[in-house]
Design a protein around this motif. Structure first.
Motif, PDB file in Angstrom:
ATOM      1  N   LYS A 173       0.818  -1.224   0.000  1.00 37.88           N
ATOM      2  CA  LYS A 173       0.000   0.000   0.000  1.00 37.88           C
ATOM      3  C   LYS A 173       0.848   1.269   0.000  1.00 37.88           C
ATOM      4  N   TYR A 174       2.144   1.119   0.292  1.00 40.78           N
ATOM      5  CA  TYR A 174       3.020   2.292   0.293  1.00 40.78           C
ATOM      6  C   TYR A 174       3.850   2.405  -0.994  1.00 40.78           C
ATOM      7  N   LYS A 175       3.521   1.587  -2.000  1.00 38.75           N
ATOM      8  CA  LYS A 175       4.260   1.664  -3.259  1.00 38.75           C
ATOM      9  C   LYS A 175       4.070   3.042  -3.890  1.00 38.75           C
ATOM     10  N   ASP A 176       5.173   3.640  -4.283  1.00 34.79           N
ATOM     11  CA  ASP A 176       5.218   4.979  -4.887  1.00 34.79           C
ATOM     12  C   ASP A 176       4.782   6.080  -3.925  1.00 34.79           C
ATOM     13  N   LYS A 177       4.753   5.769  -2.642  1.00 36.91           N
ATOM     14  CA  LYS A 177       4.447   6.772  -1.618  1.00 36.91           C
ATOM     15  C   LYS A 177       5.724   7.285  -0.940  1.00 36.91           C
ATOM     16  N   ILE A 178       6.825   6.567  -1.165  1.00 44.73           N
ATOM     17  CA  ILE A 178       8.053   6.849  -0.421  1.00 44.73           C
ATOM     18  C   ILE A 178       9.042   7.653  -1.273  1.00 44.73           C
ATOM     19  N   ILE A 179       9.567   8.725  -0.689  1.00 40.44           N
ATOM     20  CA  ILE A 179      10.635   9.522  -1.309  1.00 40.44           C
ATOM     21  C   ILE A 179      11.836   9.483  -0.360  1.00 40.44           C
ATOM     22  N   ILE A 180      12.995   9.173  -0.905  1.00 40.22           N
ATOM     23  CA  ILE A 180      14.211   9.058  -0.097  1.00 40.22           C
ATOM     24  C   ILE A 180      15.224  10.110  -0.527  1.00 40.22           C
ATOM     25  N   ARG A 181      15.809  10.804   0.431  1.00 38.39           N
ATOM     26  CA  ARG A 181      16.902  11.733   0.123  1.00 38.39           C
ATOM     27  C   ARG A 181      18.056  10.907  -0.451  1.00 38.39           C
ATOM     28  N   GLY A 182      18.710  11.380  -1.511  1.00 40.21           N
ATOM     29  CA  GLY A 182      19.827  10.671  -2.121  1.00 40.21           C
ATOM     30  C   GLY A 182      20.755  10.100  -1.063  1.00 40.21           C
ATOM     31  N   VAL A 183      21.012   8.815  -1.129  1.00 38.13           N
ATOM     32  CA  VAL A 183      21.668   8.121  -0.017  1.00 38.13           C
ATOM     33  C   VAL A 183      23.177   8.358   0.049  1.00 38.13           C
ATOM     34  N   LEU A 184      23.889   8.136  -1.033  1.00 38.98           N
ATOM     35  CA  LEU A 184      25.356   8.165  -0.960  1.00 38.98           C
ATOM     36  C   LEU A 184      25.941   9.496  -0.502  1.00 38.98           C
ATOM     37  N   PRO A 185      25.415  10.669  -0.916  1.00 40.69           N
ATOM     38  CA  PRO A 185      26.000  11.924  -0.451  1.00 40.69           C
ATOM     39  C   PRO A 185      25.644  12.276   0.996  1.00 40.69           C
ATOM     40  N   SER A 186      24.700  11.527   1.576  1.00 43.88           N
ATOM     41  CA  SER A 186      24.161  11.893   2.890  1.00 43.88           C
ATOM     42  C   SER A 186      24.644  10.957   3.995  1.00 43.88           C
ATOM     43  N   GLY A 187      25.354  11.511   4.970  1.00 48.91           N
ATOM     44  CA  GLY A 187      25.781  10.712   6.115  1.00 48.91           C
ATOM     45  C   GLY A 187      24.591  10.169   6.877  1.00 48.91           C
ATOM     46  N   THR A 188      23.534  10.969   6.973  1.00 54.00           N
ATOM     47  CA  THR A 188      22.319  10.548   7.673  1.00 54.00           C
ATOM     48  C   THR A 188      21.704   9.323   7.007  1.00 54.00           C
ATOM     49  N   MET A 189      21.498   9.386   5.683  1.00 56.89           N
ATOM     50  CA  MET A 189      20.855   8.281   4.987  1.00 56.89           C
ATOM     51  C   MET A 189      21.738   7.039   4.940  1.00 56.89           C
ATOM     52  N   ARG A 190      23.021   7.219   4.795  1.00 58.25           N
ATOM     53  CA  ARG A 190      23.938   6.070   4.792  1.00 58.25           C
ATOM     54  C   ARG A 190      23.845   5.326   6.121  1.00 58.25           C
ATOM     55  N   THR A 191      23.743   6.101   7.205  1.00 61.62           N
ATOM     56  CA  THR A 191      23.664   5.469   8.523  1.00 61.62           C
ATOM     57  C   THR A 191      22.314   4.793   8.734  1.00 61.62           C
ATOM     58  N   ILE A 192      21.226   5.428   8.269  1.00 58.71           N
ATOM     59  CA  ILE A 192      19.906   4.807   8.390  1.00 58.71           C
ATOM     60  C   ILE A 192      19.890   3.482   7.632  1.00 58.71           C
ATOM     61  N   TYR A 193      20.343   3.498   6.392  1.00 58.41           N
ATOM     62  CA  TYR A 193      20.336   2.276   5.582  1.00 58.41           C
ATOM     63  C   TYR A 193      21.254   1.208   6.171  1.00 58.41           C
ATOM     64  N   SER A 194      22.415   1.615   6.645  1.00 57.03           N
ATOM     65  CA  SER A 194      23.336   0.656   7.253  1.00 57.03           C
ATOM     66  C   SER A 194      22.744   0.062   8.525  1.00 57.03           C
ATOM     67  N   SER A 195      22.043   0.884   9.286  1.00 58.81           N
ATOM     68  CA  SER A 195      21.398   0.407  10.515  1.00 58.81           C
ATOM     69  C   SER A 195      20.301  -0.605  10.194  1.00 58.81           C
ATOM     70  N   LEU A 196      19.569  -0.370   9.108  1.00 63.56           N
ATOM     71  CA  LEU A 196      18.491  -1.284   8.719  1.00 63.56           C
ATOM     72  C   LEU A 196      19.054  -2.606   8.187  1.00 63.56           C
ATOM     73  N   ILE A 197      20.219  -2.555   7.543  1.00 60.85           N
ATOM     74  CA  ILE A 197      20.901  -3.794   7.142  1.00 60.85           C
ATOM     75  C   ILE A 197      21.345  -4.551   8.381  1.00 60.85           C
ATOM     76  N   TYR A 198      21.955  -3.833   9.303  1.00 62.49           N
ATOM     77  CA  TYR A 198      22.435  -4.439  10.558  1.00 62.49           C
ATOM     78  C   TYR A 198      21.269  -5.045  11.338  1.00 62.49           C
ATOM     79  N   LYS A 199      20.135  -4.385  11.328  1.00 57.99           N
ATOM     80  CA  LYS A 199      18.958  -4.838  12.077  1.00 57.99           C
ATOM     81  C   LYS A 199      18.479  -6.211  11.601  1.00 57.99           C
ATOM     82  N   GLN A 200      18.574  -6.468  10.300  1.00 56.61           N
ATOM     83  CA  GLN A 200      18.117  -7.754   9.771  1.00 56.61           C
ATOM     84  C   GLN A 200      19.036  -8.894  10.199  1.00 56.61           C
ATOM     85  N   ASP A 201      20.320  -8.656  10.122  1.00 55.89           N
ATOM     86  CA  ASP A 201      21.312  -9.654  10.548  1.00 55.89           C
ATOM     87  C   ASP A 201      22.652  -8.944  10.698  1.00 55.89           C
ATOM     88  N   SER A 202      23.120  -8.852  11.913  1.00 59.59           N
ATOM     89  CA  SER A 202      24.332  -8.067  12.186  1.00 59.59           C
ATOM     90  C   SER A 202      25.596  -8.688  11.600  1.00 59.59           C
TER      91      SER A 202
END
Length: 360
Positions: free
Chosen positions: A171-200
């Motif tokens: 139901k959230y398809k095409d509802k999500i906008i993400i700030r460009g990840v690679l230039p952003s320390g914030t987004m890199r950390t969020i994405y890395s944290s979500l990877i870690y959360k699945q399996d460290s």
């Protein structure tokens, strides 16, 4: 009455003229000295690279210049990752004096690469060990909770995701906008944290999770300004971002933004500062360093810019009401692992996941 002799008359005239010249000379010297004292001294240039929101910059820098008028402050704003890359590229000829704002992972890398100068500030004992470098190369300034962001006009209570996994719902398809990840320390950390959360220990499950998120992601915004604009226009209704910037946009710019603290917990970043090695104005950098951590500045920034200070010793009664009411739920994360793996994980995401699953 006795008459003056011609010789005495000449002596009197000479003495009078000498006195006039002396006084005139003194007057000229005093005037010159006064003029020199009034003329402003040449200002020292202080160059700052920052990942801070421009509202924070525009609030802090004038206050610093008011206290230290001898400095001409030049601020270059960019993403934390961009700052790391730029400081890295300028290692042999540093162009910045002070690095203001970036993730712990970025500062850890910069420290290992010899890009930061050690400096033990006066407030060192008020910063918990968890939030500073053991060799004083960086200190945490604020905590940045990473949350789910949404448009309050487009989504109502019953439509909101409650946890990270909810973002993968169709139901959230095409509802999500993400700030460009690679230039952003914030987004890199969020994405890395979500990877870690699945399996460290194994990123594979995290990559699969991000593939599903990419399938629901409409687009990746170039920068925060584009993200805010597109979310306000309802080109998308959900994003991932930091609590401070959401609050600034909501309260100061009347943007229709709200936030959700996911039930399973959130990454809480330590946003740090440091002096660039080889800084041309290291003394000015130290003064700005100390200024940022003055208690009155920290309280003003907490009240007006929604910052959460790292330093201890501030009485709770002095903290703003909004901060007292925030119930943060930290995600359990080994930040050393994030620092070591972030670059590898994000390179994989960029090459193998970004933009490849939305149309499938």
């Amino acid at each position: 009455m006795k008459k003056f002799s011609k010789r005495k008359g000449l002596q009197l005239i000479a003495t009078t003229l000498l006195a006039v010249f002396v006084f005139a000379g003194c007057g000229s010297t005093d005037t010159a000295n006064d003029k020199a004292a009034k003329e402003p001294k040449e200002k020292q240039n202080l160059v700052i690279y920052t990942a801070r929101d421009k509202n924070v910059v525009e609030y802090v820098v004038p206050k610093f210049k008011e206290k230290y008028p001898e400095y001409e402050v030049q601020v270059n704003t960019m993403g934390a990752q961009q700052i790391l890359e730029r400081v890295r590229g300028e290692k042999e000829n540093a162009q910045a004096d002070f690095w203001w704002g970036g993730t712990q992972a970025s500062f850890e890398l910069a420290s290992k690469e010899g890009l930061l100068s050690p400096y033990k500030p006066s407030f060192s004992d008020k910063i918990p060990e968890l939030y500073k470098d053991k060799e004083d190369r960086w200190y945490g300034e604020i905590l940045l909770p990473e949350v789910i962001m949404y448009n309050t006009e487009a989504l109502k209570e019953g439509d909101l995701p409650k946890d990270w996994d909810d973002l993968l719902d169709a139901k959230y398809k095409d509802k999500i906008i993400i700030r460009g990840v690679l230039p952003s320390g914030t987004m890199r950390t969020i994405y890395s944290s979500l990877i870690y959360k699945q399996d460290s220990k194994d990123p594979t499950k995290g990559y699969e999770w991000l593939k599903k998120l990419d399938a629901n992601t409409k687009l990746y915004a170039q920068d925060p300004t584009a993200l805010y604009l597109k979310l306000a226009r309802q080109e998308g209704t959900i994003s991932l971002w930091n609590l401070q910037d959401i609050m600034i946009q909501k309260e100061q710019h009347n943007q229709p933004f709200g936030y959700i603290i996911p039930e399973s917990g959130i990454p809480i970043l330590v946003d740090a500062v440091g002096i660039v090695k080889g800084a041309k104005n290291e003394e000015g950098a130290k003064k700005f360093y100390e200024f940022l951590f003055e208690e009155n500045i920290k309280l003003e920034l907490a009240e007006k810019m929604y910052q959460i200070p790292v330093q201890t010793g501030i009485e709770k009664d002095k903290l703003p009401s909004w901060l007292k009411s925030v119930d943060l739920k930290p995600m359990t994360i080994d930040w050393q692992v994030i620092a070591e793996k972030e670059q590898e994980w994000m390179k994989y995401w960029d090459a193998n996941i970004k933009g490849q699953y939305n149309k499938k």
